[in-house]
Design an enzyme around this catalytic site. Structure first.
Site, PDB file in Angstrom:
ATOM      1  N   ASP A 166      39.699  14.883 -13.363  1.00  0.00           N
ATOM      2  CA  ASP A 166      39.223  15.806 -14.391  1.00  0.00           C
ATOM      3  C   ASP A 166      38.827  15.086 -15.669  1.00  0.00           C
ATOM      4  O   ASP A 166      39.328  15.385 -16.755  1.00  0.00           O
ATOM      5  CB  ASP A 166      40.356  16.811 -14.682  1.00  0.00           C
ATOM      6  CG  ASP A 166      39.908  17.920 -15.618  1.00  0.00           C
ATOM      7  OD1 ASP A 166      40.745  18.330 -16.472  1.00  0.00           O
ATOM      8  OD2 ASP A 166      38.739  18.357 -15.532  1.00  0.00           O
ATOM      9  N   GLU A 415      49.228  11.962 -10.213  1.00  0.00           N
ATOM     10  CA  GLU A 415      49.174  13.130  -9.336  1.00  0.00           C
ATOM     11  C   GLU A 415      48.647  12.830  -7.937  1.00  0.00           C
ATOM     12  O   GLU A 415      47.723  13.479  -7.449  1.00  0.00           O
ATOM     13  CB  GLU A 415      48.321  14.223  -9.995  1.00  0.00           C
ATOM     14  CG  GLU A 415      48.916  14.764 -11.261  1.00  0.00           C
ATOM     15  CD  GLU A 415      48.050  15.840 -11.912  1.00  0.00           C
ATOM     16  OE1 GLU A 415      46.900  16.037 -11.473  1.00  0.00           O
ATOM     17  OE2 GLU A 415      48.516  16.467 -12.870  1.00  0.00           O
ATOM     18  N   TYR A 471      52.381  23.052 -15.128  1.00  0.00           N
ATOM     19  CA  TYR A 471      51.487  23.954 -15.865  1.00  0.00           C
ATOM     20  C   TYR A 471      51.801  25.440 -15.732  1.00  0.00           C
ATOM     21  O   TYR A 471      50.877  26.262 -15.689  1.00  0.00           O
ATOM     22  CB  TYR A 471      50.047  23.680 -15.464  1.00  0.00           C
ATOM     23  CG  TYR A 471      49.501  22.411 -16.070  1.00  0.00           C
ATOM     24  CD1 TYR A 471      49.622  21.193 -15.413  1.00  0.00           C
ATOM     25  CD2 TYR A 471      48.903  22.421 -17.327  1.00  0.00           C
ATOM     26  CE1 TYR A 471      49.141  20.019 -15.970  1.00  0.00           C
ATOM     27  CE2 TYR A 471      48.409  21.249 -17.891  1.00  0.00           C
ATOM     28  CZ  TYR A 471      48.540  20.047 -17.215  1.00  0.00           C
ATOM     29  OH  TYR A 471      48.069  18.881 -17.767  1.00  0.00           O
ATOM     30  N   GLU A 509      52.649  15.873 -18.562  1.00  0.00           N
ATOM     31  CA  GLU A 509      51.543  16.816 -18.744  1.00  0.00           C
ATOM     32  C   GLU A 509      52.087  18.237 -18.755  1.00  0.00           C
ATOM     33  O   GLU A 509      52.884  18.584 -17.883  1.00  0.00           O
ATOM     34  CB  GLU A 509      50.471  16.700 -17.642  1.00  0.00           C
ATOM     35  CG  GLU A 509      49.558  15.507 -17.777  1.00  0.00           C
ATOM     36  CD  GLU A 509      48.416  15.546 -16.774  1.00  0.00           C
ATOM     37  OE1 GLU A 509      47.964  16.654 -16.389  1.00  0.00           O
ATOM     38  OE2 GLU A 509      47.977  14.464 -16.338  1.00  0.00           O
TER      39      GLU A 509
HETATM   40  C1  LIG Z   1      47.237  20.840 -12.462  1.00  0.00           C
HETATM   41  C2  LIG Z   1      46.625  19.523 -12.794  1.00  0.00           C
HETATM   42  C3  LIG Z   1      46.337  19.408 -14.258  1.00  0.00           C
HETATM   43  C4  LIG Z   1      45.452  18.199 -14.528  1.00  0.00           C
HETATM   44  N1  LIG Z   1      46.212  16.956 -14.395  1.00  0.00           N
HETATM   45  C5  LIG Z   1      45.381  15.741 -14.478  1.00  0.00           C
HETATM   46  C6  LIG Z   1      44.500  15.753 -15.746  1.00  0.00           C
HETATM   47  O1  LIG Z   1      43.590  14.699 -15.680  1.00  0.00           O
HETATM   48  C7  LIG Z   1      43.758  17.087 -15.896  1.00  0.00           C
HETATM   49  O2  LIG Z   1      42.976  17.086 -17.064  1.00  0.00           O
HETATM   50  C8  LIG Z   1      44.787  18.225 -15.902  1.00  0.00           C
HETATM   51  C9  LIG Z   1      44.079  19.566 -16.185  1.00  0.00           C
HETATM   52  O3  LIG Z   1      43.574  20.205 -15.258  1.00  0.00           O
HETATM   53  O4  LIG Z   1      44.047  19.923 -17.389  1.00  0.00           O
END
Ligand SMILES: CCC[C@@H]1NC[C@@H](O)[C@H](O)[C@H]1C(=O)O
Length: 600
Positions: A166, A415, A471, A509
């Site tokens: 992302d 991840e 999240y 995160e």
């Molecule tokens: C549920 C995975 C969340 C994800 N985790 C990796 C980041 O690089 C993304 O930005 C973040 C997002 O989607 O905000």
């Protein structure tokens, strides 16, 4: 693996001239550049700033989204006085891969878009004359390279990347290029480890050179006073009343390595700034100088308007000003190694950083969210090549960053899919092969996504501490359901507690996308008020579980991603906007974190 990744210095034996500025640039969609002799240089391109990503300088979508080969070219002068020296070009990063030519001669290639490499050009240059350097770059993604993704071809013949991650696939000469003149016999590398003995400290060192000349090592304090010296390529510097490097209370010594018999006219001299400190994991505590610390800070990106993913000292200076203002003490270099100047600033400011390789997108489910297939990432024909590149980039990451006091830990994945049994042999190989790379034996870890829990993950024995990306409140149980999100998060923490957590847990995160300036009373998702509600929820949970030793919110600032129906011109989970202005959440953390000690 690179022979030497020492950061360039200038002194009586070494020179470092940056070749930043405007280069010639052009795309090579049909890969005809070599056939058409572009490697000897060209003048029919466009001017392109270096360091910078090329993407945002274009006003047409095909150029911004360009995927494939691209070429850079510029001239540089080599003085006659450089004769007899070893001449190198050092590329701090070319994203994602590069082939280097000098005066039409191919020098070398390099795979990986976020770590430096050097090209020995001694045999290709003309002295006392102008020379031409040409870089053939490529920004395609695949499952056998880091970061992971696919490259597809549209029906109109245009290539397009499909990142399994992302962040936008910003590409180009994203960091500086250096022309180095070095002594033929020189320092190639050095290591430092530390022992604290009451008020005193021992700095154990090793020095690697490419010759047999004797080596002298000295350590000077911040006032320039030499406090210890030692002879030999291995040794120990005994430091009385050592001034330790501490979190948000940094102290740096200057290490000087001299090669040669005569101190007045050394063969080579290399200097660097180091911090005397120790890092350990003890039970569920992270210790710096044997004192428990609590991580407060962020996941970040190297991302800003105009520069794209390029290193921009102005942005970095602003980001550190914001992180100090808000009361942070740490960050993760998500999801790739950052420019070395970031680590130097963190060394000076007393920030701890978790240094991450671009092993991101190793999860097909995420790829599904981003348009990939839903299958096991760790079962496919791409694994052999991916593993070779993965461990190669871990080796270079640790070789490059091992002497920074700011480096707390090494993050070997972000991840990944750890639920599938196929992950286990891959993780075992990576952790076995990286075990002895860091002389200071700092913790190695990776982030666990929502699916990867204490009940589902098959690789929880490997990390030295756990990093959780969670999240609730956003990707699930959002809005008015947030109370169920909190209950679910507490259920998971209770399971961790009941299982008997034996290592620290850091939340790396958590957060919510937020459109700056969007307000509603009572809140709804995407408003600044809602982002604060989510972060308050996480804060309540963090404060209730003692094994949680850090909170690094996602993200410091809004950042660019691929376009899509889940992104509003990028990821908006920033605590600050992309131009570094505060959302309401910034004041929440300013209040929460400044009430705490700087290191806890
Ligand atoms: C549920 C995975 C969340 C994800 N985790 C990796 C980041 O690089 C993304 O930005 C973040 C997002 O989607 O905000």
């Amino acid at each position: 693996m690179e022979t030497s990744l020492l950061y360039p210095v200038t002194n009586d034996q070494r020179t470092d001239q940056k070749l930043d500025g405007l280069w010639q640039f052009k795309f090579d969609e049909t890969k005809q550049g070599v056939k058409d002799g572009w490697e000897t240089g060209f003048h029919d391109g466009v001017s392109m700033p270096v360091p910078a990503s090329f993407n945002d300088f274009f006003t047409d979508k095909e150029s911004r989204e360009y995927t494939g080969d691209f070429w850079y070219s510029r001239k540089f002068f080599v003085p006659s006085a450089a004769k007899g020296k070893a001449l190198f070009l050092r590329f701090d990063a070319v994203t994602h891969r590069a082939t280097i030519f000098v005066n039409g001669k191919e020098i070398r290639s390099h795979e990986g878009g976020f770590l430096p490499f050097t090209a020995d050009i001694s045999s290709a240059v003309h002295y006392g004359a102008e020379n031409t350097v040409v870089v053939k770059g490529n920004n395609e993604l695949s499952r056998e390279a880091l970061p992971a993704g696919d490259t597809i071809t549209l029906r109109n013949g245009k290539k397009m990347v499909r990142p399994f991650f992302d962040f936008y696939n910003y590409s180009g000469l994203n960091r500086s290029v250096h022309l180095l003149t070095l002594p033929q016999e020189r320092v190639l590398d050095y290591t430092t480890t530390f022992e604290l003995n009451g008020q005193d400290a021992t700095v154990n060192y090793t020095v690697t050179t490419n010759g047999d000349a004797p080596v002298t090592v000295s350590l000077a304090d911040a006032d320039g006073q030499v406090v210890a010296t030692a002879q030999g390529k291995e040794g120990a510097l005994q430091v009385k009343n050592a001034h330790l490097w501490q979190v948000r209370n940094a102290y740096l010594y200057t290490l000087t390595i001299q090669v040669g018999d005569d101190a007045q006219t050394p063969v080579d001299t290399y200097t660097d700034r180091i911090g005397i400190r120790t890092i350990k994991i003890s039970g569920t505590n992270i210790l710096v100088n044997d004192k428990p610390i609590y991580l407060k800070g962020f996941g970040r990106h190297e991302d800003s308007p105009f520069a794209g993913r390029a290193f921009d000292l102005n942005v970095e200076k602003k980001d550190f000003a914001l992180m100090k203002w808000i009361g942070a003490n740490s960050f993760r270099t998500s999801h790739y190694p950052y420019d070395e100047q970031v680590y130097k600033i963190a060394d000076e400011e007393g920030f701890l950083l978790t240094d991450e390789v671009p092993a991101v997108g190793f999860k097909m489910a995420a790829a599904a969210f981003l348009g990939g297939l839903n299958q096991s990432f760790f079962k496919g024909p791409w694994l052999k090549k991916l593993h070779e590149r993965h461990i190669d980039q871990i080796r270079d990451l640790i070789k490059r960053d091992k002497n920074h006091p700011s480096v707390l830990a090494w993050s070997l994945f972000n991840e990944p899919d750890t639920i599938d049994e196929n992950a286990v042999p891959y993780f075992k190989q990576i952790f076995d092969e990286s075990k002895d790379l860091d002389p200071q034996s700092r913790p190695r870890t990776f982030t666990l996504s929502e699916d990867d829990t204490i009940e589902t993950s098959k690789v929880l024995d490997f990390p030295d501490f756990y990093m959780l990306n969670r999240y609730p409140g956003w990707y699930h149980f959002g809005g008015y359901q947030i109370s169920d999100g909190e209950a679910g998060l507490r259920d998971e923490m209770d399971k961790w507690q009941k299982a008997g957590v034996t290592k620290p847990v850091v939340f790396t995160e958590f957060g919510a996308d937020t459109e700056a300036g969007l307000h509603k009373l009572p809140s709804v998702m995407w408003t600044e008020e809602y982002q604060v509600e989510v972060l308050k929820m996480f804060s309540r949970v963090f404060d209730d579980y003692d094994f949680i030793k850090g909170e690094q919110v996602w993200n410091l600032a809004d950042f660019q991603t691929v376009e899509g129906n889940m992104r509003v011109n990028g990821n908006k989970k920033g605590i600050f906007t992309r131009d570094r202005q505060p959302k309401e959440a910034a004041f929440f953390y300013h209040d929460r974190w400044n009430k705490l000690p700087l290191d806890y």
